[in-house]
Design an enzyme around this catalytic site. Structure first.
Site, PDB file in Angstrom:
ATOM      1  N   HIS A 344      -1.638  38.583 -21.255  1.00  0.00           N
ATOM      2  CA  HIS A 344      -2.940  37.507 -20.918  1.00  0.00           C
ATOM      3  C   HIS A 344      -4.143  37.996 -21.925  1.00  0.00           C
ATOM      4  O   HIS A 344      -5.221  37.190 -21.736  1.00  0.00           O
ATOM      5  CB  HIS A 344      -3.352  37.410 -19.707  1.00  0.00           C
ATOM      6  CG  HIS A 344      -2.415  36.647 -18.842  1.00  0.00           C
ATOM      7  ND1 HIS A 344      -2.258  35.383 -18.549  1.00  0.00           N
ATOM      8  CD2 HIS A 344      -1.147  36.975 -17.937  1.00  0.00           C
ATOM      9  CE1 HIS A 344      -1.562  34.964 -17.701  1.00  0.00           C
ATOM     10  NE2 HIS A 344      -0.714  35.988 -17.507  1.00  0.00           N
ATOM     11  N   LYS A 530     -15.831  27.761 -16.403  1.00  0.00           N
ATOM     12  CA  LYS A 530     -15.005  28.750 -16.514  1.00  0.00           C
ATOM     13  C   LYS A 530     -15.675  30.272 -15.974  1.00  0.00           C
ATOM     14  O   LYS A 530     -16.835  30.307 -16.180  1.00  0.00           O
ATOM     15  CB  LYS A 530     -14.598  28.878 -18.118  1.00  0.00           C
ATOM     16  CG  LYS A 530     -15.857  28.979 -19.032  1.00  0.00           C
ATOM     17  CD  LYS A 530     -15.228  28.901 -20.357  1.00  0.00           C
ATOM     18  CE  LYS A 530     -14.728  27.367 -20.788  1.00  0.00           C
ATOM     19  NZ  LYS A 530     -13.113  27.281 -20.981  1.00  0.00           N
ATOM     20  N   ARG A 531     -15.056  31.311 -16.202  1.00  0.00           N
ATOM     21  CA  ARG A 531     -15.769  32.609 -15.755  1.00  0.00           C
ATOM     22  C   ARG A 531     -17.030  32.788 -16.777  1.00  0.00           C
ATOM     23  O   ARG A 531     -16.726  32.305 -17.855  1.00  0.00           O
ATOM     24  CB  ARG A 531     -14.776  33.882 -15.721  1.00  0.00           C
ATOM     25  CG  ARG A 531     -13.921  33.851 -14.301  1.00  0.00           C
ATOM     26  CD  ARG A 531     -14.927  34.108 -13.393  1.00  0.00           C
ATOM     27  NE  ARG A 531     -15.424  35.259 -13.356  1.00  0.00           N
ATOM     28  CZ  ARG A 531     -15.055  36.377 -12.365  1.00  0.00           C
ATOM     29  NH1 ARG A 531     -14.027  36.247 -11.555  1.00  0.00           N
ATOM     30  NH2 ARG A 531     -15.647  37.514 -12.552  1.00  0.00           N
ATOM     31  N   LYS A 536     -16.754  33.888 -23.990  1.00  0.00           N
ATOM     32  CA  LYS A 536     -16.370  32.387 -23.790  1.00  0.00           C
ATOM     33  C   LYS A 536     -17.610  31.706 -24.424  1.00  0.00           C
ATOM     34  O   LYS A 536     -17.533  30.499 -24.317  1.00  0.00           O
ATOM     35  CB  LYS A 536     -16.408  32.072 -22.234  1.00  0.00           C
ATOM     36  CG  LYS A 536     -15.116  32.549 -21.798  1.00  0.00           C
ATOM     37  CD  LYS A 536     -14.829  32.155 -20.425  1.00  0.00           C
ATOM     38  CE  LYS A 536     -13.419  32.845 -19.732  1.00  0.00           C
ATOM     39  NZ  LYS A 536     -12.102  31.930 -20.089  1.00  0.00           N
ATOM     40  N   THR A 636      -6.987  27.328 -19.783  1.00  0.00           N
ATOM     41  CA  THR A 636      -6.365  26.067 -18.944  1.00  0.00           C
ATOM     42  C   THR A 636      -7.218  25.061 -18.636  1.00  0.00           C
ATOM     43  O   THR A 636      -7.038  23.811 -18.333  1.00  0.00           O
ATOM     44  CB  THR A 636      -5.660  26.642 -17.684  1.00  0.00           C
ATOM     45  OG1 THR A 636      -6.360  27.415 -16.844  1.00  0.00           O
ATOM     46  CG2 THR A 636      -4.354  27.531 -18.309  1.00  0.00           C
ATOM     47  N   LYS A 640      -6.896  20.945 -18.285  1.00  0.00           N
ATOM     48  CA  LYS A 640      -7.225  19.861 -17.257  1.00  0.00           C
ATOM     49  C   LYS A 640      -8.331  18.911 -17.553  1.00  0.00           C
ATOM     50  O   LYS A 640      -8.134  17.777 -17.194  1.00  0.00           O
ATOM     51  CB  LYS A 640      -7.796  20.688 -16.025  1.00  0.00           C
ATOM     52  CG  LYS A 640      -7.022  22.062 -15.531  1.00  0.00           C
ATOM     53  CD  LYS A 640      -7.991  22.711 -14.815  1.00  0.00           C
ATOM     54  CE  LYS A 640      -7.320  24.281 -14.392  1.00  0.00           C
ATOM     55  NZ  LYS A 640      -8.218  25.276 -14.080  1.00  0.00           N
TER      56      LYS A 640
HETATM   57  C1  LIG Z   1      -8.581  26.458 -14.671  1.00  0.00           C
HETATM   58  C2  LIG Z   1      -9.633  27.214 -13.917  1.00  0.00           C
HETATM   59  C3  LIG Z   1      -9.939  28.334 -14.587  1.00  0.00           C
HETATM   60  C4  LIG Z   1      -9.566  28.807 -15.975  1.00  0.00           C
HETATM   61  O1  LIG Z   1     -10.666  28.305 -16.778  1.00  0.00           O
HETATM   62  P1  LIG Z   1     -10.640  28.654 -18.358  1.00  0.00           P
HETATM   63  O2  LIG Z   1     -11.643  27.629 -19.017  1.00  0.00           O
HETATM   64  O3  LIG Z   1      -9.391  28.463 -18.832  1.00  0.00           O
HETATM   65  O4  LIG Z   1     -11.171  30.049 -18.420  1.00  0.00           O
HETATM   66  C5  LIG Z   1     -10.946  29.381 -13.892  1.00  0.00           C
HETATM   67  N1  LIG Z   1     -11.161  29.096 -12.786  1.00  0.00           N
HETATM   68  C6  LIG Z   1     -10.763  27.884 -11.917  1.00  0.00           C
HETATM   69  C7  LIG Z   1     -11.224  27.665 -10.752  1.00  0.00           C
HETATM   70  C8  LIG Z   1      -9.964  27.007 -12.736  1.00  0.00           C
HETATM   71  O5  LIG Z   1      -9.495  25.913 -12.032  1.00  0.00           O
END
Ligand SMILES: *Cc1c(COP(=O)(O)O)cnc(C)c1O
Length: 792
Positions: A344, A530-531, A536, A636, A640
């Site tokens: 990952h 996101k985190r 990022k 991801t 979404k």
């Molecule tokens: C989908 C998701 C992530 C992943 O987000 P990225 O932008 O791909 O890092 C992180 N936290 C939650 C709660 C999510 O639903």
């Protein structure tokens, strides 16, 4: 399943009476939820038992997905949807006069993960059940999940996540499946019938008790298991309080970090604990149902999600050698054929290593096996590949055990999580192993579950889709492609915009309730969730906001925007916490400035997690996916957000590239350096030069420290130092100008709502490709060698 509203009401009343000795009407929303969850669990129980019996009877190959994190999100609505009884239950609640909103909201969202990794694991469990694969999760039942985030004076404050306080109705404790996990002591090799046997002395034994949760497939009847292990003192004798606490500590909390846990003994204990418990229970079950252990890879696939469970390679070897008494060569061949591994991350510093000494103290038998795996690997490949390559690819280097190397050597398949990531693996962190084992490598681009994000999360869109192209897309995500026929249909495009607006109004309500901030649903909702991590580049987004702020102060008028953030920072990650405080300070500055009224607002919603994501994502007009190219393995949230019709503002990184390929070049606003350009530029890059040469950038960087943003004295200095003194590791300044240009393109598009809607449509139509159902089918075909019984 089929059930009438009347029957449901009867069952619900019975359950409420049984558990609370009271009428439904007298229960709190939490109790109403608990009783309802138990009814639903009961409905799924028969299929759960049947699925297990069916898998055993037909000798269906079982996949075990080992992951140190899972983030299932709330299960009530999702289970009802998958059972096909959500409408019946909602009608029943209405008939009973029970408001359904508070009942659904009473469920705790188990935060047993940090972010994308854990969410992916849960999406895969949902997808395996929904495609009729026998796929089970194996992980840890943390007593405390990821901390709850609050903001105090703009600072992140971490509150323990006591998610089990009211009990978790979906889980079932299986004390009859408990196993012993041994730590420490000595592993002595003694002669035994012409070979060596292992005798353990002075081990520290812990009882591993599984808690199983049903993973209910979407309209398939398949119900799989997520098995989470809890550590307890062994039952055979009385334990002191200190011993009890030591045993319990193993599963007490989730490390709130997606990296930098190296060297922490408790983390190593956690990893071995769930790996050993999982493999022991798999082998016990396998022997009961199949007998001959040599057939294990024909009926069992064990997947290693990132390196945290990589010691599964060694633990399976231990079980096959010491318990099953197989010879090394045979045990090794079975192990490699059983295991597969997903990488990952590309960041070398995030690759897990453990000091061999720590392994020797804590897991003496595994340390012996690691040394032997290392010895045999070197002996076998050095002549052919040379000692330089083999040294770098070996599991043990300078007294450190390299978990990624171990995982690749001990698996028959290795994959990255987006095309670019899988390619870069071969040339960077796993380059040497790729030379030796080229055929093991493949790509499996991540996926998401459109059931949670669209069917449940975006009801206005889901309804519009049903009305327009029929409901096939709910089962077969690729059917969304039919939407492309409507790209010139002004009526459809208007309805699409109207559906988005419903979600925006709802989110505006949440923003008002949470932050006491009024935002207009007619503004562009620009989302980054996101985190919080330097790579990022939330900072780049903040710089974009500050540029807009300065433009407003200059009297310039642009389309109004609301910037929405959700992000947790690891408690020990200073820089990330500084950026959190900066975002909150910029929010205060902007939101309180009368000149920004109805022009610009910033909403940083605390405690980002799956539930908050469900509220934010469907309301997004813009999806910020702005990592420095070459740093985000896949992402991801980009998937979404496209699935709910946001336009992606993106660098060519991770799965963004594949999203653009699927939706069409114009459907994404791309900016920034490519990975190749960034790599080429790095040796001569000077952030200070950028700062000196670009007056806007100069002004914005100065704002960090000149008092124009109140209350960020130390944070502003720290961020400025990262940019100018440490030369801007993630090229925020390098990509700034192009980021602004891309934002101006978004502004221009916003002036043409029909064109905007057309691009949103292109994204929604192309999003089926990123359904996790398709992803797990690819894993099934090419890695696990299992076929879905209900393919999509
Ligand atoms: C989908 C998701 C992530 C992943 O987000 P990225 O932008 O791909 O890092 C992180 N936290 C939650 C709660 C999510 O639903």
């Amino acid at each position: 399943m089929v059930i009438t509203t009347a029957q449901f009401i009867k069952d619900y009343r019975t359950e409420a009476l049984r558990w609370f000795a009271d009428d439904l009407e007298n229960l709190s929303a939490l109790q109403q939820y608990q009783a309802l969850a138990l009814v639903v669990k009961g409905y799924a129980a028969q299929n759960w038992a049947k699925s297990k019996a069916h898998a055993d009877a037909t000798q269906q190959k079982q996949v075990y997905y080992f992951s140190i994190e899972f983030m299932p999100g709330r299960l009530l609505a999702s289970n009802l949807l998958n059972l096909g009884i959500k409408d019946v239950v909602d009608a029943g609640l209405a008939k009973l006069g029970i408001e359904s909103g508070p009942v659904y909201a009473a469920e705790r969202d188990p935060g047993l993960g940090n972010g994308g990794l854990g969410r992916l694991a849960s999406a895969f469990l949902d997808a395996m059940a929904s495609t009729g694969m026998a796929g089970n999760g194996n992980g840890i039942r943390y007593r405390y999940g990821l901390f709850e985030q609050r903001f105090v004076d703009g600072y992140q404050v971490e509150v323990p996540d006591d998610w089990l306080r009211d009990g978790y109705p979906w889980e079932t404790r299986k004390e009859n499946r408990a196993v012993i996990v041994k730590f420490g002591g000595q592993a002595e090799l003694v002669p035994d019938q012409g070979r060596l046997a292992v005798v353990y002395h002075d081990t520290d034994d812990v009882l591993a008790v599984p808690y199983d949760t049903a993973m209910i497939g979407y309209h398939t009847g398949t119900v799989n298991t997520m098995r989470l292990w809890s550590a307890e003192p062994t039952p055979e004798r009385a334990h002191s309080l200190a011993e009890t606490a030591r045993a319990n500590a193993i599963t007490e909390f989730l490390y709130p970090d997606d990296s930098d846990t190296s060297g922490r003994e408790l983390r190593l204990r956690q990893e071995y604990f769930f790996v050993s418990a999982g493999l022991q229970s798999i082998i016990t079950h396998f022997k009961r149902t199949h007998g001959d252990i040599r057939l294990l890879p024909d009926f069992v696939a064990v997947h290693i999600n990132d390196t945290h469970p990589a010691m599964a390679v060694l633990e399976l070897m231990r079980l096959l050698l010491d318990e099953e008494r197989l010879a090394w060569e045979q045990a090794w061949q079975i192990t490699v054929a059983t295991m597969s591994y997903t990488n990952h991350t590309l960041m070398a510093e995030a690759l897990e290593t453990w000091p061999l000494g720590l392994f020797q103290d804590l897991l003496p038998r595994l340390a012996q096996l690691a040394v032997e795996v290392d010895r045999r690997f070197r002996a076998r490949y050095t002549a052919r590949y040379g000692s330089v390559t083999v040294d770098r690819a070996a599991p043990i280097q300078n007294g450190q055990l390299h978990m990624a190397n171990l995982a690749v050597i001990g698996s028959h398949a290795v994959n990255g999580v987006a095309k670019i990531h899988s390619e870069l693996l071969k040339t960077s962190v796993l380059a040497d192993l790729y030379q030796i084992f080229p055929s093991r490598f493949s790509n499996k681009t991540n996926g998401i579950t459109p059931r949670r994000w669209v069917q449940l999360g975006d009801v206005p869109l889901a309804t519009l889709l049903d009305d327009t192209i029929g409901a096939t897309w709910r089962r077969s995500p690729q059917a969304l492609l039919a939407l492309n026929k409507y790209s010139q249909d002004p009526d459809f495009l208007r309805r699409l915009t109207a559906a988005k607006r419903v979600n925006k109004v709802r989110l505006a309500g949440i923003i008002k309730d949470t932050l006491n901030l009024t935002v207009s649903p007619d503004a562009m909702f620009d989302v980054q969730v996101k985190r919080l991590h330097a790579y990022k580049r939330q900072l780049l987004h903040v710089f974009g906001i500050l540029e807009h702020y300065l433009a407003i102060k200059n009297g310039e008028k642009r389309p109004p925007r609301v910037h929405i953030f959700g992000a947790k920072a690891a408690p020990s990650y200073r820089y990330a916490k500084a950026v959190i405080r900066l975002i909150n300070a910029v929010a205060a500055l902007v939101n309180e400035d009368p000149d920004c009224q109805d022009q610009l607002a910033v909403a940083f919603l605390p405690n980002y997690g799956v539930s908050l994501a469900e509220a934010i994502i469907p309301a997004a007009d813009v999806s910020e996916q702005i990592s420095l190219a070459g740093t985000e393995a896949s992402g991801t949230s980009n998937m979404k957000l496209m699935a709910t019709g946001a336009l992606t503002l993106a660098t060519l990184d991770g799965a963004n590239i594949e999203i653009r390929d699927a939706a069409g070049k114009d459907a994404m606003v791309v900016f920034g350096l490519t990975e190749q350009e960034a790599t080429a530029m790095r040796p001569e890059y000077s952030a200070r030069e950028r700062y000196e040469q670009d007056p806007v950038l100069h002004r914005i960087v100065d704002m960090l420290t000149d008092g124009s943003i109140p209350n960020i004295e130390s944070e502003g200095k720290e961020i400025r130092a990262e940019l100018l003194d440490y030369n801007d590791t993630y090229f925020v300044l390098a990509d700034f100008a192009d980021y602004l240009a891309a934002n101006r393109r978004l502004d221009a598009l916003w002036a043409h709502p029909e064109e905007w809607a057309r691009l949103a449509l292109a994204n929604i139509a192309a999003s089926g490709k990123f359904s996790a159902d398709l992803t797990v089918q690819r894993y099934g075909r090419e890695i696990w060698r299992v076929l879905p019984e209900h393919p999509v």
